[in-house]
Each structure stands twice: as C-alpha cells, then as structure tokens.
Design a protein around this motif. Structure first.
Motif, PDB file in Angstrom:
ATOM      1  N   ASP A 260       0.855  -1.186   0.000  1.00  0.00           N
ATOM      2  CA  ASP A 260       0.000   0.000   0.000  1.00  0.00           C
ATOM      3  C   ASP A 260       0.889   1.233   0.000  1.00  0.00           C
ATOM      4  OD1 ASP A 260      -1.776   2.078   0.394  1.00  0.00           O
ATOM      5  OD2 ASP A 260      -2.223   1.570   2.485  1.00  0.00           O
ATOM      6  N   ALA A 261       0.954   1.905  -1.143  1.00  0.00           N
ATOM      7  CA  ALA A 261       1.730   3.140  -1.274  1.00  0.00           C
ATOM      8  C   ALA A 261       0.803   4.331  -1.495  1.00  0.00           C
ATOM      9  CB  ALA A 261       2.734   3.018  -2.414  1.00  0.00           C
ATOM     10  N   VAL A 262      -0.427   4.236  -0.984  1.00  0.00           N
ATOM     11  CA  VAL A 262      -1.412   5.306  -1.146  1.00  0.00           C
ATOM     12  C   VAL A 262      -1.536   6.118   0.140  1.00  0.00           C
ATOM     13  CG1 VAL A 262      -3.817   5.875  -1.674  1.00  0.00           C
ATOM     14  CG2 VAL A 262      -2.663   4.026  -2.908  1.00  0.00           C
ATOM     15  N   GLY A 263      -2.105   5.511   1.186  1.00  0.00           N
ATOM     16  CA  GLY A 263      -2.159   6.195   2.466  1.00  0.00           C
ATOM     17  C   GLY A 263      -3.487   6.826   2.796  1.00  0.00           C
ATOM     18  N   ASP A 287      -8.541   8.969   8.924  1.00  0.00           N
ATOM     19  CA  ASP A 287      -7.878   8.464   7.725  1.00  0.00           C
ATOM     20  C   ASP A 287      -8.852   7.744   6.795  1.00  0.00           C
ATOM     21  OD1 ASP A 287      -5.823   9.312   9.269  1.00  0.00           O
ATOM     22  OD2 ASP A 287      -4.730   7.423   9.317  1.00  0.00           O
ATOM     23  N   ARG A 288      -8.579   7.848   5.490  1.00  0.00           N
ATOM     24  CA  ARG A 288      -9.344   7.110   4.488  1.00  0.00           C
ATOM     25  C   ARG A 288      -8.497   5.913   4.047  1.00  0.00           C
ATOM     26  NH1 ARG A 288     -10.036  12.453   2.061  1.00  0.00           N
ATOM     27  NH2 ARG A 288      -9.127  11.738   0.098  1.00  0.00           N
ATOM     28  N   ILE A 289      -8.960   4.696   4.318  1.00  0.00           N
ATOM     29  CA  ILE A 289      -8.077   3.531   4.219  1.00  0.00           C
ATOM     30  C   ILE A 289      -8.530   2.529   3.160  1.00  0.00           C
ATOM     31  CG2 ILE A 289      -7.399   3.796   6.627  1.00  0.00           C
ATOM     32  CD1 ILE A 289      -9.118   1.223   7.166  1.00  0.00           C
ATOM     33  N   HIS A 290      -9.184   3.010   2.112  1.00  0.00           N
ATOM     34  CA  HIS A 290      -9.689   2.086   1.102  1.00  0.00           C
ATOM     35  C   HIS A 290      -8.582   1.194   0.540  1.00  0.00           C
ATOM     36  CE1 HIS A 290     -12.015   0.535  -2.253  1.00  0.00           C
ATOM     37  NE2 HIS A 290     -11.015   0.869  -3.047  1.00  0.00           N
ATOM     38  N   SER A 291      -7.414   1.744   0.290  1.00  0.00           N
ATOM     39  CA  SER A 291      -6.360   0.971  -0.379  1.00  0.00           C
ATOM     40  C   SER A 291      -5.862  -0.173   0.497  1.00  0.00           C
ATOM     41  CB  SER A 291      -5.202   1.890  -0.795  1.00  0.00           C
ATOM     42  OG  SER A 291      -4.686   2.578   0.324  1.00  0.00           O
ATOM     43  N   ILE A 292      -5.630   0.071   1.782  1.00  0.00           N
ATOM     44  CA  ILE A 292      -5.128  -1.006   2.634  1.00  0.00           C
ATOM     45  C   ILE A 292      -6.218  -2.050   2.872  1.00  0.00           C
ATOM     46  CG2 ILE A 292      -5.618   0.145   4.834  1.00  0.00           C
ATOM     47  CD1 ILE A 292      -2.604  -2.133   4.020  1.00  0.00           C
TER      48      ILE A 292
END
Length: 399
Positions: A260-263, A287-292
């Motif tokens: 996960d390189a978005v954050g 935090d918005r954690i959709h990517s993880i």
C-alpha cells in the motif's frame, strides 16, 4: 534567508526568515542545492497532520553543500551531502538495531508527550513535518540546520549530479524498504497500490529483489505508463474492478505480497471510501483507508502486506477478520533511511537504479507555492517537483 512556510490549509508562502545557526556540537549547516516536494507534504498542505503552526518551514527531501560544522560533526565544509528525512542520534537502543526512524533522541523531549498520547510512544524526529515530529525547520529553504550530522548525511562523490541522488533522502529508500518488507521471494507476484513516487520505486525495487510479476494499481494514466516502463502490469481502478482483476490475473489465488503506497487520502468513488471521507470531514474519523482494506482482502492466504503509506490516526472498518483468518503478515513504519543509504548510493553509481525518470518539473524555490498547487491539482502530469534555490536566476526559465 528565503524558505517555504506553512500558513494553513492550501496556504504556503516563501518568506524571509532568520538563517539557521549551529545549536549543538554535532550540528552542521548546509546550503540547499536541490529539494523536492513529497507526496506526504500534500498531507500537510491539506491540513491532515496535526500540530502544524503558522510559519513552520516545510520540506524533508533535500541535499546541498556543507557550509558550517559543529565541533562534533564528522563532515567538512564544501562536501556535498544528501540528508535523510529522519533525524536519528545513532546511539540509542533503536539506532543500535538500525531502526533509525524509531530513534528515541531525534525528537526533542518537550515534544514527545504529543506522540506518547497519540501512539503510546513518542515519534522520532523528522525534518519539516509538524511539531509531532520535533518541529524542525525543513529543507525547502536556502539553508538548513542538520542535527546529528555525524550520523545522518551521506557524502556524495564529485561528478554525480544532484538529480541522480536527491531521492536518497526519502522516497528511494522508502520504496526499497516497502519491497523489502514484502519479503519477496523469486517468482512472486506483487501488487502495488499507488504509482506515485514511492509506489514507482517500490515497483522498481520489487523486480530487483526477484519478483516475477508486479501489478500496479492506480487511475492516473501517466503514472501507470511509468509503471509499465519497469515491466509492471497495470490496473486502472476507474476502468476495472481491482479485486476481480487481481483474482483473474493470479488464477484465483491472489498476489503473494501487496504494498500500500497510497495512504490516508485514498481516492476513488467506492462506498467505503465515501463513508471514510464523510467521517473525516465531520471529525468522526481521520484516515481514508480504502487501499489497505482492498490490499488485505486481495492478498493470498499466508501472504505478506507491506504498508509504506502514511497514516495518522484512527481508522474504521479495518478488515481484521480477513487479516487473521488468512494468516497475513504486516510490516510498516517510517523508513530507516540511514540503514539503506550506502547500498542504494552504490546501486545508483553502478547504474542499477535510475531515479531521474520521476522528475516532471523543476522550479525555483520562489515558485514553491505554485509547485505545491500543481502537484496537488494535477497528479497525472506532475509526478515530481524539484525546487532549486536560484534556479530561475541561473536558467532563466522553468523546465
């Protein structure tokens, strides 16, 4: 001197401020020759990170010439150095284990209570990244004071231009550590969420570590094209359902490792992400954690999760059940930059790693506010902005 200062959300200005001075024997002062705007600087620009104060000098990716040294510094005037974004003493328990970003002494004692309250332990010191991490003046300036200069900076040999080595300060070792934390084995398939600077270096590093396939996930066409230049397969999440595509591409197993390189400012019109945005805007979450979330769900059973992406606070709907039931392993954290510098510098000199492909814009330091706005508003075309004090006077134009 002139320096870029934070004054509030989407309000950064180049101000005239006092020159830095030697405060401790291990300090040095460098004259900045190149500095860059990092993706995590945009979290400050968007006012996501707490404890910022008006007038704080930004920037944690920089290099320059040593112009003054304290009695305890091992550097010499005239040397060119790249400075790690982490401020580490080199002698505490964590530094002894080469866990430099966990240093106990880089963050001044009077700032440590904030991190202790938020995270259970104080954070380490970082340049230009809020009072949570020490309140240090950053490197988007003409001059910078560098604490513990006998531990952090790496001397650059003559004849190597700044742009080949500037990203040793943060994003190259961060991408390398991200791939290393994925415990890549020969033949692995690795999926990377986010093709910003760290994601692109993680892709490059994953292949160097033996990955057979790397799948890059983003929605900016130019960034996906850059990922392809390293041999990555790509998924545009605005055109394709990511989970379904990954299952199809891996025979229903899932990637061996995910990065996960978005954050904390994940993009995309997904139900969970929209809910996260609403909660963040109403102070019910941070935090918005959709990517993880998506990375954990997509990863194969027994796989590895690497999370170099920045997160700052409390999250909601974290798929803990999937994480446990699938037997996943997670590694994360700020980068132990000093640990990686000698090897990565050697790889650059030997031509094994290229960093210059990333730079899309070069601006004078005086144009830094424009650079922030460009990087924030057009992340397709603006992949990396490098700021050079006096650049306009030398070149007469902007590249």
């Amino acid at each position: 001197m002139r320096a870029l200062a934070w004054h509030g959300k989407h309000d950064v200005r180049v101000d005239t401020v006092d020159d830095p001075e030697i405060l401790n024997p291990r300090d040095c002062i460098i004259k900045v020759t190149s500095t860059a705007i990092c993706g995590s600087d945009l979290h400050l620009y968007d006012d996501y990170i707490p404890t910022m104060k008006a007038g704080d000098i930004l920037g944690h990716e920089f290099m320059g010439e040593v112009v003054e040294v304290g009695a305890g510094s091992t550097l010499k005037k005239g040397q060119r150095v790249v400075v790690p974004f982490t401020i580490s003493c080199g002698s505490c328990y964590h530094c002894g284990k080469h866990q430099y970003s966990a240093c106990d002494n880089g963050n001044p004692a009077d700032n440590q209570d904030i991190g202790q309250e938020l995270y259970g332990q104080p954070m380490s010191g970082l340049f230009g990244y809020s009072h949570l991490t020490g309140g240090y003046a950053g490197g988007q300036a003409e001059y910078v004071r560098v604490p513990f200069s006998d531990v952090g900076p790496i001397v650059i040999p003559d004849g190597i231009e700044d742009e080949k080595v500037l990203f040793l300060s943060d994003i190259l070792p961060t991408g390398w550590q991200a791939a290393e934390n994925a415990d890549i084995e020969p033949g692995d398939t690795v999926a990377v969420w986010g093709c910003g600077p760290v994601g692109l270096f993680a892709i490059q590093s994953a292949f160097l570590m033996g990955a057979e396939r790397v799948i890059a996930i983003d929605h900016f066409p130019r960034r996906l094209e850059l990922a392809k230049t390293f041999g990555a397969e790509t998924i545009n999440f605005e055109e394709t359902k990511t989970y379904e595509a990954l299952m199809q591409m891996t025979g229903g197993i899932g990637p061996d490792a995910v990065i996960d390189a978005v954050g904390l400012e994940a993009h995309g019109f997904f139900v969970d992400n929209v809910i996260d945005q609403i909660k963040a805007s109403t102070f019910l979450g941070t935090d918005r954690i959709h990517s993880i979330r998506q990375a954990i769900v997509a990863c194969r059973k027994g796989g590895r999760v690497s999370m170099p992406a920045v997160y700052g606070g409390i999250v909601d709907k974290f798929p803990l059940g999937a994480f446990m039931e699938k037997g996943l392993t997670l590694k994360t954290g700020q980068t132990h930059v000093q640990h990686y510098l000698p090897g990565l510098l050697a790889a650059i000199i030997e031509g094994k790693i290229d960093t210059t492909f990333l730079i899309s814009h070069r601006l004078d330091l005086e144009e830094a506010p424009q650079g922030y706005k460009m990087f924030h508003d057009d992340q397709n075309e603006v992949t990396k902005v490098v700021l050079k004090p006096g650049f306009g006077a030398r070149s007469g134009d902007v590249v």
